[in-house]
Design a protein around this motif. Structure first.
Motif, PDB file in Angstrom:
ATOM      1  N   LEU A  16      44.464  33.359  65.899  1.00  0.00           N
ATOM      2  CA  LEU A  16      44.492  31.799  65.380  1.00  0.00           C
ATOM      3  C   LEU A  16      46.027  31.288  65.647  1.00  0.00           C
ATOM      4  O   LEU A  16      45.883  30.036  66.209  1.00  0.00           O
ATOM      5  CB  LEU A  16      44.576  31.978  64.031  1.00  0.00           C
ATOM      6  CG  LEU A  16      44.743  30.531  63.000  1.00  0.00           C
ATOM      7  CD1 LEU A  16      43.781  29.542  63.527  1.00  0.00           C
ATOM      8  CD2 LEU A  16      44.474  30.944  61.519  1.00  0.00           C
ATOM      9  N   GLN A  17      47.037  32.261  65.594  1.00  0.00           N
ATOM     10  CA  GLN A  17      48.308  31.548  66.219  1.00  0.00           C
ATOM     11  C   GLN A  17      48.280  31.032  67.444  1.00  0.00           C
ATOM     12  O   GLN A  17      48.828  29.993  67.965  1.00  0.00           O
ATOM     13  CB  GLN A  17      49.362  32.661  65.925  1.00  0.00           C
ATOM     14  CG  GLN A  17      50.632  32.134  66.375  1.00  0.00           C
ATOM     15  CD  GLN A  17      51.733  33.072  65.858  1.00  0.00           C
ATOM     16  OE1 GLN A  17      51.799  33.351  64.760  1.00  0.00           O
ATOM     17  NE2 GLN A  17      52.666  33.722  67.108  1.00  0.00           N
ATOM     18  N   ASP A  18      47.688  31.758  68.668  1.00  0.00           N
ATOM     19  CA  ASP A  18      47.555  31.515  69.766  1.00  0.00           C
ATOM     20  C   ASP A  18      46.908  30.298  70.005  1.00  0.00           C
ATOM     21  O   ASP A  18      47.344  29.335  71.015  1.00  0.00           O
ATOM     22  CB  ASP A  18      47.117  32.694  70.722  1.00  0.00           C
ATOM     23  CG  ASP A  18      48.328  33.548  70.800  1.00  0.00           C
ATOM     24  OD1 ASP A  18      49.735  33.400  70.450  1.00  0.00           O
ATOM     25  OD2 ASP A  18      47.757  34.851  71.050  1.00  0.00           O
ATOM     26  N   ALA A  42      51.507  34.015  57.327  1.00  0.00           N
ATOM     27  CA  ALA A  42      51.869  35.180  57.632  1.00  0.00           C
ATOM     28  C   ALA A  42      50.746  35.916  58.452  1.00  0.00           C
ATOM     29  O   ALA A  42      50.761  36.841  58.954  1.00  0.00           O
ATOM     30  CB  ALA A  42      52.245  36.073  56.579  1.00  0.00           C
ATOM     31  N   ASP A  43      49.235  35.344  58.400  1.00  0.00           N
ATOM     32  CA  ASP A  43      48.538  35.919  58.760  1.00  0.00           C
ATOM     33  C   ASP A  43      47.724  35.349  60.113  1.00  0.00           C
ATOM     34  O   ASP A  43      46.956  35.925  60.762  1.00  0.00           O
ATOM     35  CB  ASP A  43      47.001  36.113  57.931  1.00  0.00           C
ATOM     36  CG  ASP A  43      47.388  36.601  56.577  1.00  0.00           C
ATOM     37  OD1 ASP A  43      48.267  37.525  56.695  1.00  0.00           O
ATOM     38  OD2 ASP A  43      46.772  36.759  55.639  1.00  0.00           O
ATOM     39  N   TYR A  44      48.527  34.169  60.620  1.00  0.00           N
ATOM     40  CA  TYR A  44      47.871  33.484  61.742  1.00  0.00           C
ATOM     41  C   TYR A  44      47.747  34.553  62.930  1.00  0.00           C
ATOM     42  O   TYR A  44      47.030  34.279  63.923  1.00  0.00           O
ATOM     43  CB  TYR A  44      48.799  32.438  62.324  1.00  0.00           C
ATOM     44  CG  TYR A  44      48.821  31.244  61.222  1.00  0.00           C
ATOM     45  CD1 TYR A  44      47.784  31.063  60.030  1.00  0.00           C
ATOM     46  CD2 TYR A  44      49.383  30.062  61.492  1.00  0.00           C
ATOM     47  CE1 TYR A  44      47.994  30.000  59.024  1.00  0.00           C
ATOM     48  CE2 TYR A  44      49.238  29.080  60.713  1.00  0.00           C
ATOM     49  CZ  TYR A  44      48.676  28.936  59.588  1.00  0.00           C
ATOM     50  OH  TYR A  44      48.441  27.881  58.678  1.00  0.00           O
ATOM     51  N   ALA A  45      48.819  35.295  63.347  1.00  0.00           N
ATOM     52  CA  ALA A  45      48.729  36.107  64.440  1.00  0.00           C
ATOM     53  C   ALA A  45      47.833  37.445  64.216  1.00  0.00           C
ATOM     54  O   ALA A  45      47.473  37.799  65.212  1.00  0.00           O
ATOM     55  CB  ALA A  45      50.011  36.886  64.564  1.00  0.00           C
ATOM     56  N   ASP A  46      47.410  37.748  63.280  1.00  0.00           N
ATOM     57  CA  ASP A  46      46.333  38.747  62.996  1.00  0.00           C
ATOM     58  C   ASP A  46      45.142  38.404  63.007  1.00  0.00           C
ATOM     59  O   ASP A  46      44.114  39.249  63.228  1.00  0.00           O
ATOM     60  CB  ASP A  46      46.830  39.467  61.721  1.00  0.00           C
ATOM     61  CG  ASP A  46      48.318  40.130  61.806  1.00  0.00           C
ATOM     62  OD1 ASP A  46      48.559  40.534  62.979  1.00  0.00           O
ATOM     63  OD2 ASP A  46      48.804  40.307  60.636  1.00  0.00           O
ATOM     64  N   ILE A  47      44.857  37.165  62.787  1.00  0.00           N
ATOM     65  CA  ILE A  47      43.430  36.604  62.692  1.00  0.00           C
ATOM     66  C   ILE A  47      42.826  36.397  64.156  1.00  0.00           C
ATOM     67  O   ILE A  47      43.150  35.390  64.887  1.00  0.00           O
ATOM     68  CB  ILE A  47      43.059  35.555  61.941  1.00  0.00           C
ATOM     69  CG1 ILE A  47      43.482  36.050  60.188  1.00  0.00           C
ATOM     70  CG2 ILE A  47      41.773  34.881  61.734  1.00  0.00           C
ATOM     71  CD1 ILE A  47      43.577  34.870  59.398  1.00  0.00           C
ATOM     72  N   MET A  48      41.715  36.876  64.527  1.00  0.00           N
ATOM     73  CA  MET A  48      41.216  36.731  65.660  1.00  0.00           C
ATOM     74  C   MET A  48      39.806  35.662  65.487  1.00  0.00           C
ATOM     75  O   MET A  48      39.092  36.074  64.736  1.00  0.00           O
ATOM     76  CB  MET A  48      40.655  38.063  66.400  1.00  0.00           C
ATOM     77  CG  MET A  48      41.890  39.099  66.855  1.00  0.00           C
ATOM     78  SD  MET A  48      42.998  38.294  67.774  1.00  0.00           S
ATOM     79  CE  MET A  48      42.528  38.125  69.243  1.00  0.00           C
TER      80      MET A  48
END
Length: 80
Positions: A16-18, A42-48
């Protein structure tokens, strides 16, 4: 995948972050709802992201205070 009501195709698996950064969003000034649930920053980088996801990205716009006839009118606009 749908983003703010617009259908998009994911070319590859992406966090999500990317995705947000590639779309030009300033992560500091947005909130994201994914499949009807608010996503903590805080979860943006971990959510695909998946093709079936539905995202709503809300951008907070700052404003000043305007005085009209002696009354203050603070701008609390939220736009998508």
């Amino acid at each position: 995948m749908h983003v703010n009501g617009v259908e998009m195709t994911l070319e590859q698996s992406v966090s999500l972050q990317d995705f947000l950064m590639a779309q030009g969003y300033d992560i500091r000034t947005i909130a994201v709802e994914r499949n009807e649930e608010i996503v903590p920053k805080a979860d943006y980088a971990d959510i695909m992201l998946q093709d079936t996801d539905i995202l709503e990205v809300v951008h907070f716009m700052g404003g000043g205070q305007e005085t009209i006839g002696g009354h203050s009118n603070a701008d609390k606009t939220i736009s998508r």
